[in-house]
Design a protein around this motif. Structure first.
Motif, PDB file in Angstrom:
ATOM      1  N   TRP A 100      68.666  61.139-105.264  1.00  0.00           N
ATOM      2  CA  TRP A 100      67.596  61.397-104.318  1.00  0.00           C
ATOM      3  C   TRP A 100      66.261  60.859-104.812  1.00  0.00           C
ATOM      4  O   TRP A 100      65.563  60.189-104.064  1.00  0.00           O
ATOM      5  CB  TRP A 100      67.465  62.880-103.960  1.00  0.00           C
ATOM      6  CG  TRP A 100      67.648  63.125-102.492  1.00  0.00           C
ATOM      7  CD1 TRP A 100      67.002  62.496-101.470  1.00  0.00           C
ATOM      8  CD2 TRP A 100      68.551  64.041-101.874  1.00  0.00           C
ATOM      9  NE1 TRP A 100      67.449  62.973-100.253  1.00  0.00           N
ATOM     10  CE2 TRP A 100      68.389  63.929-100.470  1.00  0.00           C
ATOM     11  CE3 TRP A 100      69.458  64.953-102.365  1.00  0.00           C
ATOM     12  CZ2 TRP A 100      69.106  64.684 -99.576  1.00  0.00           C
ATOM     13  CZ3 TRP A 100      70.181  65.710-101.467  1.00  0.00           C
ATOM     14  CH2 TRP A 100      70.008  65.583-100.089  1.00  0.00           C
ATOM     15  N   SER A 101      65.874  61.111-106.061  1.00  0.00           N
ATOM     16  CA  SER A 101      64.586  60.614-106.531  1.00  0.00           C
ATOM     17  C   SER A 101      64.667  59.145-106.938  1.00  0.00           C
ATOM     18  O   SER A 101      63.678  58.419-106.839  1.00  0.00           O
ATOM     19  CB  SER A 101      64.088  61.461-107.705  1.00  0.00           C
ATOM     20  OG  SER A 101      64.990  61.397-108.784  1.00  0.00           O
ATOM     21  N   GLU A 102      65.832  58.684-107.423  1.00  0.00           N
ATOM     22  CA  GLU A 102      66.000  57.290-107.826  1.00  0.00           C
ATOM     23  C   GLU A 102      66.906  56.526-106.860  1.00  0.00           C
ATOM     24  O   GLU A 102      66.656  55.366-106.552  1.00  0.00           O
ATOM     25  CB  GLU A 102      66.618  57.226-109.230  1.00  0.00           C
ATOM     26  CG  GLU A 102      65.772  57.878-110.315  1.00  0.00           C
ATOM     27  CD  GLU A 102      64.741  56.928-110.918  1.00  0.00           C
ATOM     28  OE1 GLU A 102      64.602  55.800-110.408  1.00  0.00           O
ATOM     29  OE2 GLU A 102      64.088  57.321-111.897  1.00  0.00           O
ATOM     30  N   THR A 152      65.760  70.175-100.351  1.00  0.00           N
ATOM     31  CA  THR A 152      65.744  68.916-101.098  1.00  0.00           C
ATOM     32  C   THR A 152      64.498  68.804-101.962  1.00  0.00           C
ATOM     33  O   THR A 152      64.570  68.491-103.159  1.00  0.00           O
ATOM     34  CB  THR A 152      65.828  67.723-100.134  1.00  0.00           C
ATOM     35  OG1 THR A 152      67.034  67.808 -99.390  1.00  0.00           O
ATOM     36  CG2 THR A 152      65.774  66.404-100.884  1.00  0.00           C
ATOM     37  N   PHE A 153      63.342  69.039-101.382  1.00  0.00           N
ATOM     38  CA  PHE A 153      62.098  68.935-102.138  1.00  0.00           C
ATOM     39  C   PHE A 153      62.064  69.949-103.285  1.00  0.00           C
ATOM     40  O   PHE A 153      61.715  69.608-104.418  1.00  0.00           O
ATOM     41  CB  PHE A 153      60.893  69.148-101.216  1.00  0.00           C
ATOM     42  CG  PHE A 153      60.491  67.919-100.449  1.00  0.00           C
ATOM     43  CD1 PHE A 153      59.884  66.852-101.096  1.00  0.00           C
ATOM     44  CD2 PHE A 153      60.704  67.832 -99.082  1.00  0.00           C
ATOM     45  CE1 PHE A 153      59.506  65.714-100.394  1.00  0.00           C
ATOM     46  CE2 PHE A 153      60.324  66.700 -98.375  1.00  0.00           C
ATOM     47  CZ  PHE A 153      59.723  65.639 -99.038  1.00  0.00           C
ATOM     48  N   ARG A 154      62.430  71.178-103.004  1.00  0.00           N
ATOM     49  CA  ARG A 154      62.327  72.216-104.034  1.00  0.00           C
ATOM     50  C   ARG A 154      63.358  72.032-105.142  1.00  0.00           C
ATOM     51  O   ARG A 154      63.104  72.371-106.293  1.00  0.00           O
ATOM     52  CB  ARG A 154      62.456  73.595-103.392  1.00  0.00           C
ATOM     53  CG  ARG A 154      61.197  73.965-102.592  1.00  0.00           C
ATOM     54  CD  ARG A 154      61.228  75.361-102.058  1.00  0.00           C
ATOM     55  NE  ARG A 154      59.938  75.730-101.481  1.00  0.00           N
ATOM     56  CZ  ARG A 154      59.721  76.826-100.765  1.00  0.00           C
ATOM     57  NH1 ARG A 154      60.732  77.668-100.536  1.00  0.00           N
ATOM     58  NH2 ARG A 154      58.522  77.093-100.293  1.00  0.00           N
ATOM     59  N   ALA A 171      65.847  59.837 -92.866  1.00  0.00           N
ATOM     60  CA  ALA A 171      64.556  60.383 -93.299  1.00  0.00           C
ATOM     61  C   ALA A 171      64.721  61.291 -94.502  1.00  0.00           C
ATOM     62  O   ALA A 171      63.926  61.250 -95.447  1.00  0.00           O
ATOM     63  CB  ALA A 171      63.903  61.149 -92.141  1.00  0.00           C
ATOM     64  N   LEU A 172      65.771  62.109 -94.490  1.00  0.00           N
ATOM     65  CA  LEU A 172      66.032  63.012 -95.611  1.00  0.00           C
ATOM     66  C   LEU A 172      66.356  62.228 -96.875  1.00  0.00           C
ATOM     67  O   LEU A 172      65.919  62.592 -97.977  1.00  0.00           O
ATOM     68  CB  LEU A 172      67.177  63.948 -95.242  1.00  0.00           C
ATOM     69  CG  LEU A 172      67.488  65.097 -96.211  1.00  0.00           C
ATOM     70  CD1 LEU A 172      66.292  66.021 -96.364  1.00  0.00           C
ATOM     71  CD2 LEU A 172      68.710  65.882 -95.720  1.00  0.00           C
ATOM     72  N   ALA A 173      67.111  61.143 -96.738  1.00  0.00           N
ATOM     73  CA  ALA A 173      67.460  60.317 -97.899  1.00  0.00           C
ATOM     74  C   ALA A 173      66.226  59.677 -98.514  1.00  0.00           C
ATOM     75  O   ALA A 173      66.178  59.439 -99.725  1.00  0.00           O
ATOM     76  CB  ALA A 173      68.476  59.251 -97.486  1.00  0.00           C
ATOM     77  N   LEU A 174      65.213  59.386 -97.697  1.00  0.00           N
ATOM     78  CA  LEU A 174      63.997  58.732 -98.177  1.00  0.00           C
ATOM     79  C   LEU A 174      62.948  59.718 -98.674  1.00  0.00           C
ATOM     80  O   LEU A 174      61.860  59.310 -99.095  1.00  0.00           O
ATOM     81  CB  LEU A 174      63.396  57.874 -97.055  1.00  0.00           C
ATOM     82  CG  LEU A 174      64.226  56.674 -96.592  1.00  0.00           C
ATOM     83  CD1 LEU A 174      63.588  56.033 -95.371  1.00  0.00           C
ATOM     84  CD2 LEU A 174      64.374  55.664 -97.713  1.00  0.00           C
TER      85      LEU A 174
END
Length: 354
Positions: free
Chosen positions: A106-108, A133-135, A185-188
């Protein structure tokens, strides 16, 4: 959304370098079936590569293997999957520990799956998916829900969705195209450098496919992420990819620029795939179907796996397995390679294409 990537002054080398990767599935305590054999390729920053081929050729297995998302009986027994991270270091994805791998995803690098309905939790709203996802990947001060909602809304606007309509909806309340765009959008969300898409438009109508493909192309230009696009749709591959890799029986049998592959294919299988699709311009042409089917991965024939279906095959094709050979290299360093014992001979005869 803040994009953590910066545009380099010069190409520092491949973002993703796959070297001799095998992927297998355990079928018993001491037995396994190899689904991907010795795949090697490089993907540079901002580049898009399409993997094409019939169902069962190993495209999805390779995509899952790149991020170690294989099922429990899957393994990568050989090869290297080298990834240049945001901090400039290079890591072999095969050697990442469980926690480091979780943060890497997700981050890379992120993946968009074929069935958005299966990728979303049906009892959670779309906003909750972004929130989780963010948390799950926060490393600094935890952000407030309102901050995350604002950033999620921006991401949904990037894929041409109405945040007020989508964020509070459950997945089943959205159309197929809306779900797929929400998944993109979630993947990005965390600004990955690499996005792997596995047949993201298969179940969608043509107009929705067109909208998603156009927006993906725009987003790649805006955010400068690299992309591996897995598809059986040659039209989408031609539109989205800079480079194309043809897979057959678990092997990469031809690679080249999109123009090379579609106008000058050098492997009979690639040429047969292209000839099986009706052209969108010119006179009326009856597509040529490809006879037979791919071999079973548990009992591959000796020599070239495509030889039993190839009208150009000779005795040597059934005896010796061809390796991927570079046929020519362009001035910009991009090469065209094919794994066919007769590729140069057939090209000279005009049996593939000019």
């Amino acid at each position: 959304m803040t994009d953590p990537r910066t545009e380099p002054s010069a190409d520092p080398g491949p973002l993703l370098s796959v070297r001799g990767v095998d992927i297998a599935y355990r079928t018993g305590r001491r037995s396994r079936v190899t689904a991907v054999h010795g795949v090697s390729f490089d993907l540079h920053p901002g580049q898009s590569m399409a993997l094409v081929g019939e169902s069962g050729c190993g495209k999805t297995t390779l995509g899952l293997g790149l991020l170690r998302l294989l099922p429990r009986n899957g393994l990568v027994p050989a090869g290297e999957i080298l990834f240049r991270r945001k901090d400039g270091s290079t890591a072999d994805i095969r050697s990442l520990g469980a926690e480091e791998l979780r943060r890497f995803r997700w981050s890379e690098a992120a993946m968009v799956f074929q069935g958005a309905m299966n990728a979303f939790n049906p009892v959670l709203r779309i906003e909750d998916h972004f929130l989780d996802t963010f948390r799950a990947h926060e490393t600094g001060r935890p952000r407030r829900r309102a901050e995350i909602r604002e950033e999620s809304a921006h991401l949904l606007e990037m894929v041409r969705l109405d945040p007020a309509r989508v964020l509070d909806a459950h997945p089943h309340e959205l159309s197929g195209g809306m779900r797929q765009r929400a998944l993109i959008a979630l993947a990005l969300a965390l600004g990955p450098q690499l996005l792997i898409l596995d047949e993201p438009t298969t179940a969608l109508d043509l107009l929705t496919q067109r909208a998603i493909v156009e927006r993906l192309s725009e987003l790649r230009e805006e955010l400068r992420f690299s992309m591996v696009f897995i598809t059986h749709d040659l039209g989408l591959a031609a539109e989205l990819a800079d480079r194309v890799g043809t897979m057959y029986a678990g092997r990469l049998i031809e690679t080249g620029t999109t123009r090379d592959i579609f106008y000058r294919p050098r492997h009979p299988y690639t040429a047969a795939l292209i000839d099986s699709v009706p052209p969108v311009s010119g006179g009326l042409v009856v597509p040529e179907s490809l006879p037979g089917g791919p071999p079973g991965l548990a009992s591959l024939p000796p020599g070239c796996s495509f030889a039993p279906r190839c009208r150009h095959a000779r005795q040597v094709c059934g005896e010796r397995r061809p390796e991927l050979e570079v046929l020519h290299t362009r001035g910009d360093g991009l090469s065209h390679a094919a794994a066919c014992l007769r590729s140069r001979e057939l090209a000279a005869e005009g049996a593939t294409r000019d």
